[in-house]
Design an enzyme around this catalytic site. Structure first.
Site, PDB file in Angstrom:
ATOM      1  N   ASN A  80       0.973  -1.035   0.042  1.00 42.51           N
ATOM      2  CA  ASN A  80      -0.049   0.059   0.188  1.00 42.51           C
ATOM      3  C   ASN A  80       1.006   1.217  -0.007  1.00 42.51           C
ATOM      4  OD1 ASN A  80      -1.606   2.306   0.278  1.00 42.51           O
ATOM      5  ND2 ASN A  80      -2.816   1.219   2.060  1.00 42.51           N
ATOM      6  N   HIS A  86       0.224   7.687  -6.302  1.00 41.71           N
ATOM      7  CA  HIS A  86      -0.339   8.711  -7.207  1.00 41.71           C
ATOM      8  C   HIS A  86       0.675   9.404  -7.771  1.00 41.71           C
ATOM      9  CE1 HIS A  86      -3.734   7.252  -5.235  1.00 41.71           C
ATOM     10  NE2 HIS A  86      -3.720   7.858  -4.191  1.00 41.71           N
ATOM     11  N   ASP A  93       9.574   1.999 -10.205  1.00 36.15           N
ATOM     12  CA  ASP A  93      10.570   1.527 -11.178  1.00 36.15           C
ATOM     13  C   ASP A  93      11.426   0.330 -10.143  1.00 36.15           C
ATOM     14  OD1 ASP A  93      10.510   2.980 -13.260  1.00 36.15           O
ATOM     15  OD2 ASP A  93      12.126   4.400 -12.642  1.00 36.15           O
ATOM     16  N   ILE A 107      -6.775   0.619   1.194  1.00 37.46           N
ATOM     17  CA  ILE A 107      -7.893   0.336   2.341  1.00 37.46           C
ATOM     18  C   ILE A 107      -9.202   1.070   1.868  1.00 37.46           C
ATOM     19  CG2 ILE A 107      -8.591   0.981   4.618  1.00 37.46           C
ATOM     20  CD1 ILE A 107      -5.353   1.033   5.235  1.00 37.46           C
ATOM     21  N   SER A 108      -9.215   2.207   1.185  1.00 35.70           N
ATOM     22  CA  SER A 108     -10.267   2.945   0.642  1.00 35.70           C
ATOM     23  C   SER A 108     -10.446   2.693  -0.573  1.00 35.70           C
ATOM     24  CB  SER A 108     -10.251   4.548   0.964  1.00 35.70           C
ATOM     25  OG  SER A 108      -9.111   4.841   0.332  1.00 35.70           O
ATOM     26  N   ARG A 113     -13.107   8.663  -4.362  1.00 35.72           N
ATOM     27  CA  ARG A 113     -12.455   9.868  -3.833  1.00 35.72           C
ATOM     28  C   ARG A 113     -11.909  10.889  -4.644  1.00 35.72           C
ATOM     29  NH1 ARG A 113      -8.629   7.747   0.674  1.00 35.72           N
ATOM     30  NH2 ARG A 113      -8.745  10.076   1.483  1.00 35.72           N
ATOM     31  N   ARG A 117      -6.637  10.957  -6.775  1.00 36.85           N
ATOM     32  CA  ARG A 117      -6.351   9.558  -6.227  1.00 36.85           C
ATOM     33  C   ARG A 117      -6.686   8.619  -7.266  1.00 36.85           C
ATOM     34  NH1 ARG A 117      -5.294  10.630  -0.677  1.00 36.85           N
ATOM     35  NH2 ARG A 117      -6.600  12.225  -0.095  1.00 36.85           N
TER      36      ARG A 117
HETATM   37  C1  DHK Z   1      -3.938   5.591   1.751  1.00 40.98           C
HETATM   38  C2  DHK Z   1      -3.531   6.878   1.573  1.00 40.98           C
HETATM   39  O1  DHK Z   1      -2.688   7.409   2.417  1.00 40.98           O
HETATM   40  C3  DHK Z   1      -4.043   7.892   0.499  1.00 40.98           C
HETATM   41  O2  DHK Z   1      -3.015   8.754   0.180  1.00 40.98           O
HETATM   42  C4  DHK Z   1      -4.290   6.880  -0.777  1.00 40.98           C
HETATM   43  C5  DHK Z   1      -4.837   4.813   0.490  1.00 40.98           C
HETATM   44  C6  DHK Z   1      -5.301   5.805  -0.603  1.00 40.98           C
HETATM   45  C7  DHK Z   1      -5.487   3.794   0.963  1.00 40.98           C
HETATM   46  O3  DHK Z   1      -6.824   3.711   0.832  1.00 40.98           O
HETATM   47  O4  DHK Z   1      -5.146   2.950   1.578  1.00 40.98           O
HETATM   48  O5  DHK Z   1      -4.925   8.032  -1.733  1.00 40.98           O
END
Ligand code: DHK
Length: 151
Positions: A80, A86, A93, A107-108, A113, A117
């Site tokens: 993650n 982004h 790389d 997670i989201s 959003r 993103r």
């Molecule tokens: C977690 C983050 O900190 C965001 O910057 C991303 C991501 C989404 C997540 O959903 O785990 O845009």
């Protein structure tokens, strides 16, 4: 045969602000912590004889270094990259130097959003992408890499 080919270690990498998981915007990211992620994933991995190494950094270069280290020890990466998803060609790389499967987790559901993103550099390398499943997404990522690496 390379070390990583025989490895049963799955490296789970986490990007910036995820050290605050559980405290940070819980309406978006939930109230579970990275320690909960590690415990849940380790339990799933152990059932198939795999181990988990969970790491987190707020620094892009440190994450690149963690990916390089995983080249020597891990059979797969679940990542993650958080906000670096982004923005980071460097992490893309680095992941491209890793020979095993890479699963990207959010997670989201980033597509629900803000527009910025919606694009992921890491998706160019990932075998699979899991998003919007809360911290369960990491467990799905671990299940997937076990399916891809066990024979
Ligand atoms: C977690 C983050 O900190 C965001 O910057 C991303 C991501 C989404 C997540 O959903 O785990 O845009």
């Amino acid at each position: 045969m390379k070390v990583a080919d025989m490895s049963k270690e799955i490296v789970i990498l986490n990007g910036p602000n995820l050290n605050l998981l559980g405290k940070r915007e819980p309406h978006i990211y939930g109230s579970d912590t990275l320690a909960d992620v590690e415990r849940n994933c380790a339990a799933i991995a152990a059932q198939s004889g795999y181990t988990i190494k969970l790491q987190q950094s707020n620094s892009e270069g440190a994450i690149v270094d963690m990916i390089h280290a995983a080249r020597e020890t891990a059979c797969a990466i679940v990542i993650n990259p958080a906000a670096y998803t982004h923005t980071s060609v460097a992490i893309l790389d680095a992941l491209s130097t890793f020979e095993g499967p890479v699963i990207e987790v959010h997670i989201s559901n980033t597509h629900k959003r803000e527009e910025f993103r919606h694009h992921s550099y890491v998706s160019k390398r990932a075998e699979g992408v899991i998003m919007g499943c809360g911290i369960q997404g990491y467990e799905f990522g671990v299940m997937r890499v076990i399916a891809l690496t066990s024979n």
